[in-house]
Design an enzyme around this catalytic site. Sequence first.
Site, PDB file in Angstrom:
ATOM      1  N   VAL A  14       0.842  -1.203   0.000  1.00 29.40           N
ATOM      2  CA  VAL A  14       0.000   0.000   0.000  1.00 29.40           C
ATOM      3  C   VAL A  14       0.873   1.248   0.000  1.00 29.40           C
ATOM      4  O   VAL A  14       0.585   2.227  -0.701  1.00 29.40           O
ATOM      5  CB  VAL A  14      -0.971  -0.007   1.205  1.00 29.40           C
ATOM      6  CG1 VAL A  14      -1.742   1.302   1.285  1.00 29.40           C
ATOM      7  CG2 VAL A  14      -1.934  -1.182   1.107  1.00 29.40           C
ATOM      8  N   ARG A  98     -11.061   2.294  13.138  1.00 32.94           N
ATOM      9  CA  ARG A  98     -12.267   2.439  12.301  1.00 32.94           C
ATOM     10  C   ARG A  98     -13.562   2.408  13.090  1.00 32.94           C
ATOM     11  O   ARG A  98     -14.569   2.978  12.665  1.00 32.94           O
ATOM     12  CB  ARG A  98     -12.306   1.310  11.262  1.00 32.94           C
ATOM     13  CG  ARG A  98     -11.247   1.424  10.195  1.00 32.94           C
ATOM     14  CD  ARG A  98     -11.347   0.235   9.243  1.00 32.94           C
ATOM     15  NE  ARG A  98     -10.205   0.180   8.359  1.00 32.94           N
ATOM     16  CZ  ARG A  98      -9.825  -0.913   7.708  1.00 32.94           C
ATOM     17  NH1 ARG A  98     -10.518  -2.038   7.842  1.00 32.94           N
ATOM     18  NH2 ARG A  98      -8.780  -0.893   6.917  1.00 32.94           N
ATOM     19  N   CYS A 127     -10.764  -2.617   2.322  1.00 33.09           N
ATOM     20  CA  CYS A 127     -10.637  -2.592   0.862  1.00 33.09           C
ATOM     21  C   CYS A 127     -11.895  -3.082   0.129  1.00 33.09           C
ATOM     22  O   CYS A 127     -12.309  -2.479  -0.860  1.00 33.09           O
ATOM     23  CB  CYS A 127      -9.415  -3.392   0.429  1.00 33.09           C
ATOM     24  SG  CYS A 127      -9.101  -4.857   1.419  1.00 33.09           S
ATOM     25  N   HIS A 240      -9.996  -6.952  -5.903  1.00 34.91           N
ATOM     26  CA  HIS A 240     -11.025  -7.602  -5.085  1.00 34.91           C
ATOM     27  C   HIS A 240     -12.368  -7.521  -5.815  1.00 34.91           C
ATOM     28  O   HIS A 240     -12.697  -6.496  -6.426  1.00 34.91           O
ATOM     29  CB  HIS A 240     -11.205  -6.857  -3.765  1.00 34.91           C
ATOM     30  CG  HIS A 240     -10.126  -7.100  -2.752  1.00 34.91           C
ATOM     31  ND1 HIS A 240      -9.019  -7.886  -2.963  1.00 34.91           N
ATOM     32  CD2 HIS A 240     -10.033  -6.651  -1.467  1.00 34.91           C
ATOM     33  CE1 HIS A 240      -8.278  -7.903  -1.859  1.00 34.91           C
ATOM     34  NE2 HIS A 240      -8.859  -7.149  -0.946  1.00 34.91           N
TER      35      HIS A 240
HETATM   36  N1  LIG Z   1      -3.039  -4.686   0.878  1.00 37.49           N
HETATM   37  C1  LIG Z   1      -4.259  -4.176   0.745  1.00 37.49           C
HETATM   38  O1  LIG Z   1      -4.954  -4.402  -0.263  1.00 37.49           O
HETATM   39  C2  LIG Z   1      -4.821  -3.279   1.816  1.00 37.49           C
HETATM   40  C3  LIG Z   1      -6.047  -2.673   1.570  1.00 37.49           C
HETATM   41  C4  LIG Z   1      -6.595  -1.838   2.563  1.00 37.49           C
HETATM   42  C5  LIG Z   1      -5.918  -1.648   3.729  1.00 37.49           C
HETATM   43  N2  LIG Z   1      -4.724  -2.276   3.934  1.00 37.49           N
HETATM   44  C6  LIG Z   1      -4.039  -2.030   5.196  1.00 37.49           C
HETATM   45  O2  LIG Z   1      -2.883  -1.239   4.918  1.00 37.49           O
HETATM   46  C7  LIG Z   1      -1.843  -1.588   5.830  1.00 37.49           C
HETATM   47  C8  LIG Z   1      -0.585  -1.956   5.044  1.00 37.49           C
HETATM   48  O3  LIG Z   1      -0.852  -3.092   4.242  1.00 37.49           O
HETATM   49  P1  LIG Z   1       0.186  -3.658   3.158  1.00 37.49           P
HETATM   50  O4  LIG Z   1      -0.596  -4.638   2.353  1.00 37.49           O
HETATM   51  O5  LIG Z   1       0.885  -2.556   2.475  1.00 37.49           O
HETATM   52  O6  LIG Z   1       1.226  -4.437   4.098  1.00 37.49           O
HETATM   53  P2  LIG Z   1       2.759  -4.831   3.789  1.00 37.49           P
HETATM   54  O7  LIG Z   1       2.992  -4.961   2.345  1.00 37.49           O
HETATM   55  O8  LIG Z   1       3.024  -6.007   4.659  1.00 37.49           O
HETATM   56  O9  LIG Z   1       3.587  -3.560   4.329  1.00 37.49           O
HETATM   57  C9  LIG Z   1       3.726  -3.293   5.696  1.00 37.49           C
HETATM   58  C10 LIG Z   1       4.508  -2.002   5.900  1.00 37.49           C
HETATM   59  O10 LIG Z   1       4.557  -1.750   7.316  1.00 37.49           O
HETATM   60  C11 LIG Z   1       5.917  -1.542   7.698  1.00 37.49           C
HETATM   61  N3  LIG Z   1       6.145  -2.034   9.066  1.00 37.49           N
HETATM   62  C12 LIG Z   1       6.092  -3.298   9.523  1.00 37.49           C
HETATM   63  N4  LIG Z   1       6.369  -3.340  10.853  1.00 37.49           N
HETATM   64  C13 LIG Z   1       6.586  -2.056  11.225  1.00 37.49           C
HETATM   65  C14 LIG Z   1       6.920  -1.442  12.454  1.00 37.49           C
HETATM   66  N5  LIG Z   1       7.067  -2.155  13.584  1.00 37.49           N
HETATM   67  N6  LIG Z   1       7.090  -0.104  12.495  1.00 37.49           N
HETATM   68  C15 LIG Z   1       6.943   0.649  11.360  1.00 37.49           C
HETATM   69  N7  LIG Z   1       6.631   0.111  10.150  1.00 37.49           N
HETATM   70  C16 LIG Z   1       6.442  -1.230  10.093  1.00 37.49           C
HETATM   71  C17 LIG Z   1       6.723  -2.358   6.707  1.00 37.49           C
HETATM   72  O11 LIG Z   1       8.039  -1.841   6.692  1.00 37.49           O
HETATM   73  P3  LIG Z   1       9.342  -2.766   6.509  1.00 37.49           P
HETATM   74  O12 LIG Z   1       9.653  -2.808   5.042  1.00 37.49           O
HETATM   75  O13 LIG Z   1      10.371  -2.004   7.283  1.00 37.49           O
HETATM   76  O14 LIG Z   1       9.048  -4.109   7.101  1.00 37.49           O
HETATM   77  C18 LIG Z   1       5.947  -2.050   5.420  1.00 37.49           C
HETATM   78  O15 LIG Z   1       6.327  -0.792   4.933  1.00 37.49           O
HETATM   79  C19 LIG Z   1      -2.422  -2.708   6.723  1.00 37.49           C
HETATM   80  O16 LIG Z   1      -2.977  -2.144   7.890  1.00 37.49           O
HETATM   81  C20 LIG Z   1      -3.506  -3.272   5.869  1.00 37.49           C
HETATM   82  O17 LIG Z   1      -4.523  -3.906   6.634  1.00 37.49           O
HETATM   83  C21 LIG Z   1      -4.153  -3.077   3.009  1.00 37.49           C
END
Ligand SMILES: NC(=O)c1ccc[n+]([C@@H]2O[C@H](COP(=O)([O-])OP(=O)(O)OC[C@H]3O[C@@H](n4cnc5c(N)ncnc54)[C@H](OP(=O)(O)O)[C@@H]3O)[C@@H](O)[C@H]2O)c1
Length: 337
Positions: A14, A98, A127, A240
Amino acid sequence: MSLRIGLLGATGLVGRTTLELLEQRDFPAAPTLLASERPRDATLAFRGQRLAVEPVSPEGFRGLDLALFASANGVSEAWAEIARAAGATVIDLSSAFRYHAEVPLVVPEINGALLDARPTLIANPNCSTIAIALALAPLHRAFGLERVAVATYQAVSGGGSEALAELEGGVRAGLEGPPPGRAGGLPAFAFNVVPHIDRFEDNGYTREEMKVVWETRKILAAPDLAVTATAVRVPVRVGHCAAVNARFGRAPSPADARELWSAFPGLRVVDDPARSRYPTPLEAAGGDAVLVGRARRDLSQERALEFFVASDNLRKGAALNAVQIAEHLVRSRVSAP
Ligand SMILES: NC(=O)c1ccc[n+]([C@@H]2O[C@H](COP(=O)([O-])OP(=O)(O)OC[C@H]3O[C@@H](n4cnc5c(N)ncnc54)[C@H](OP(=O)(O)O)[C@@H]3O)[C@@H](O)[C@H]2O)c1
């Protein structure tokens, strides 16, 4: 006007999509990029430059006007107050806030007016729910929703970078033999359909299903709306979908629905079954619109429609919606007396 924006979770799926959108949409600021404290030597491209990714810290939020949080719930809970105390308005993409009554849950096309009160913490919805609520909103206004039943078909990127890597590895391995299962004995994503997203609640629904229930009600300001959902992971990378059955106080025809959808921002009608045109994840991926189609009367009950939606979960389901919220806040800041 000088504006400073931060992006926590910049290295995730994201976060990277958000960065692309800030560039594509000419957002009037280059973001400060923050991620975990994991050691790295990372930079990300933005407008022809390389921006450094910093480990999150209180100093990282200093001087920011806006902070987009695209990380896990626990990370949002740990840093939101620190960012707000530093003067930033937080737009949070996790589900941490939320369901707090005082935190607006915003899809700008539906309830963007909530931003006029200048909240300093704003939640970005789930999402699947964003796409479902967008398709329901104009029908609800015109015909009065009574009940919604949803089955989702959710791409694996919805689970983040690690889940997507598991799908891709599983697809490769699955061409030669049985796709490997996932850690903890969870069923494979590849070549599979899994009716389990997020944890199971005591009522037998998953948390992901309850997000659709709670968030549809909150976004449509319909606290008593009857909603039920089944949330399913399908072996798709991005995009989705949801099959939606909606019953109304007054009966819309499929033509009424298509007319209302065509006039509503953020939606694109794709509904020409004779030419095999209907919403699919591949058509939705990479685009801004929520696609809606397959509109038909429910054969089994009065005043009800069936339809199908598809949207890019990383864009309108997450990053695009959050950037639209940020744009709205910037516009109201500029026009403030
Ligand atoms: N994917 C979707 O379609 C989607 C849709 C709606 C909402 N979301 C929400 O958006 C958020 C991110 O999702 P994503 O899919 O992008 O996840 P992701 O690909 O797993 O990315 C997670 C991010 O969080 C960072 N992170 C992990 N642990 C951390 C910590 N302790 N402190 C600071 N940063 C940390 C990671 O950084 P590093 O690289 O340093 O590990 C990475 O930048 C989640 O809450 C998810 O539920 C996702």
